[in-house]
Design an enzyme around this catalytic site. Sequence first.
Site, PDB file in Angstrom:
ATOM      1  N   PRO A 288       0.844  -1.208   0.000  1.00 52.16           N
ATOM      2  CA  PRO A 288       0.000   0.000   0.000  1.00 52.16           C
ATOM      3  C   PRO A 288       0.874   1.251   0.000  1.00 52.16           C
ATOM      4  O   PRO A 288       1.586   1.530   0.957  1.00 52.16           O
ATOM      5  CB  PRO A 288      -0.801  -0.130   1.299  1.00 52.16           C
ATOM      6  CG  PRO A 288       0.019  -1.021   2.166  1.00 52.16           C
ATOM      7  CD  PRO A 288       0.766  -1.949   1.268  1.00 52.16           C
ATOM      8  N   ASP A 464       5.924   2.311   2.035  1.00 55.03           N
ATOM      9  CA  ASP A 464       5.026   1.185   2.289  1.00 55.03           C
ATOM     10  C   ASP A 464       4.287   1.459   3.597  1.00 55.03           C
ATOM     11  O   ASP A 464       4.896   1.476   4.669  1.00 55.03           O
ATOM     12  CB  ASP A 464       5.846  -0.110   2.373  1.00 55.03           C
ATOM     13  CG  ASP A 464       4.970  -1.354   2.483  1.00 55.03           C
ATOM     14  OD1 ASP A 464       3.800  -1.233   2.883  1.00 55.03           O
ATOM     15  OD2 ASP A 464       5.482  -2.461   2.183  1.00 55.03           O
ATOM     16  N   HIS A 465       2.971   1.651   3.495  1.00 55.93           N
ATOM     17  CA  HIS A 465       2.205   2.049   4.681  1.00 55.93           C
ATOM     18  C   HIS A 465       2.048   0.909   5.687  1.00 55.93           C
ATOM     19  O   HIS A 465       1.595   1.141   6.812  1.00 55.93           O
ATOM     20  CB  HIS A 465       0.826   2.542   4.256  1.00 55.93           C
ATOM     21  CG  HIS A 465       0.289   3.629   5.136  1.00 55.93           C
ATOM     22  ND1 HIS A 465       0.939   4.045   6.282  1.00 55.93           N
ATOM     23  CD2 HIS A 465      -0.840   4.389   5.063  1.00 55.93           C
ATOM     24  CE1 HIS A 465       0.248   5.005   6.854  1.00 55.93           C
ATOM     25  NE2 HIS A 465      -0.844   5.230   6.150  1.00 55.93           N
ATOM     26  N   ARG A 466       2.428  -0.311   5.315  1.00 52.39           N
ATOM     27  CA  ARG A 466       2.446  -1.397   6.294  1.00 52.39           C
ATOM     28  C   ARG A 466       3.604  -1.225   7.264  1.00 52.39           C
ATOM     29  O   ARG A 466       3.547  -1.670   8.423  1.00 52.39           O
ATOM     30  CB  ARG A 466       2.566  -2.751   5.591  1.00 52.39           C
ATOM     31  CG  ARG A 466       1.426  -3.105   4.656  1.00 52.39           C
ATOM     32  CD  ARG A 466       1.727  -4.371   3.883  1.00 52.39           C
ATOM     33  NE  ARG A 466       2.923  -4.223   3.059  1.00 52.39           N
ATOM     34  CZ  ARG A 466       3.430  -5.196   2.283  1.00 52.39           C
ATOM     35  NH1 ARG A 466       2.850  -6.386   2.249  1.00 52.39           N
ATOM     36  NH2 ARG A 466       4.504  -4.976   1.557  1.00 52.39           N
ATOM     37  N   ILE A 468       5.592   1.923   7.418  1.00 51.93           N
ATOM     38  CA  ILE A 468       5.814   3.313   7.805  1.00 51.93           C
ATOM     39  C   ILE A 468       4.463   4.010   7.887  1.00 51.93           C
ATOM     40  O   ILE A 468       3.734   4.091   6.883  1.00 51.93           O
ATOM     41  CB  ILE A 468       6.723   4.020   6.785  1.00 51.93           C
ATOM     42  CG1 ILE A 468       8.053   3.262   6.637  1.00 51.93           C
ATOM     43  CG2 ILE A 468       6.975   5.461   7.176  1.00 51.93           C
ATOM     44  CD1 ILE A 468       8.931   3.782   5.520  1.00 51.93           C
TER      45      ILE A 468
END
Length: 494
Positions: A288, A464-466, A468
């Site tokens: 994501p 990567d929103h997983r 950060i």
Amino acid sequence: MTASTAKAQRFREFKMPDVGEGLTEAEILKWYVQPGDTVTDGQVVCEVETAKAAVELPIPYDGVVHELNFGEGVTVDVGTVIISVDTDPGAGPATAPAPAPEQAPQDAAKDEEEAEPQGRQAVLVGYGAAPSSTKRRARKPQAGVPAQQEPVSAALQAELNGRTAPAPAAPSAPAAPVAPVANGAAAGAVGRPLAKPPVRKLAKDLGIDLATIAPTGPDGIITREDVHAAAAPAAAPAPAEVPGPAPVAEAVAPAGVVDAAARERRVPVKGVRKATAQAMVSSAFTAPHVTEFITVDVTRTMKLVQELKQDPDMAGLRVNPLLLVAKAFLVAIRRHPEVNAAWDEARQEIVYKDYVNLGIAAATPRGLIVPNIKDAGAKTLPQLAGELGDLVATAREGKTSPAAMTGGTVTITNVGVFGVDTGTPILNPGESAILAFGAVKLQPWVHKGKVKARQVTTLALSFDHRLIDGELGSKLLADVAAVLERPKRLITWG
């Protein structure tokens, strides 16, 4: 030592190696040698392109090139023999040994039992068996069936050669005379027609049975020209001109309408470009993405670049704004080490890394590649400048090794060299963040309470929103901008 063993040791075969991590194929871009050329151990003989990079392949033997099994532009599976070398050319003329075909024991026994009295002779690699003086015992006759004395039938020969026997001609039609075969080496009861592997593949692709082709090559070998000649339809005789009405004109496209297909080009997607496309699709739909932007006054950084170019400690090194952006990025990551991580989907774990392998996106004629500087965070500014210069030069020459493009943790893409202000970069697969560095331009900027012309750029950070979240990503990007606005922070924060 048997004769076959001696030949096997004399003619050494070099197979397409796996020059990357789990690559399955490579395209031969260029041969640097030809049959008859002398080669030495370690000499580069060809250049191949994998899904990651173009790589030069050295030969591990001394000798004379005996045969090139594939031409330029051909994609070859890893493990396939691409070149053979005669390691003892002074021993006189000889033929490379043919590898033993894979055959079940019971099938081999059946062939031994049913084969007609015939022999073998030395053949080219992969060309099959041919006659010689060695004798085999004839097949035992079955009860009530006389022993076969005539030559092997076409049906049986086709079965031995792995082909389907042609249907017999109608009784009423006389058999067409068979054209003689050059050098007596083709069909009949002597085995498979002689042809090199690329020629066999060409015939297979064109749907041509090699047994129907009269060879014109030396020693009865079927050539590519023979296959093309067999595939080309016979030219129809031109009809005699007969007086009559004028032919009807063909339909003409309306004025102004152009055939679009005639103005299009199609290029196969392969090599680096194919791998890049697959990686970007995988990354875009797996990780994501979040992208944030910041515009920053880099006037002081641009002044520092000019000063460093005159510094004796940086003599001979490539000093440019990208160097200081890379250093600022590394300093920011040191202040926020949690961003330097990877997502392990299989184990459902986050892997935090105590090293930074900094990737630099480089545009090449073969497509975009991202080699990385190993352990970049531990390098001084001169060391970073040296490796950055070598990395870019090697990429432009198309000599980047697959090892240089593996193991990256974060990446910088310099879109500013194309005059682009910013963008939304896509993560390299397996990495946590990518920083886009936009063009540096003179813009009106409020500086010390006054509007002045300042050198300004825009940075874009995708992450990567997983791994950060928004707060951590924002702090990282803000710190990169802070260092570029006041580069003395390279000392105070570094």
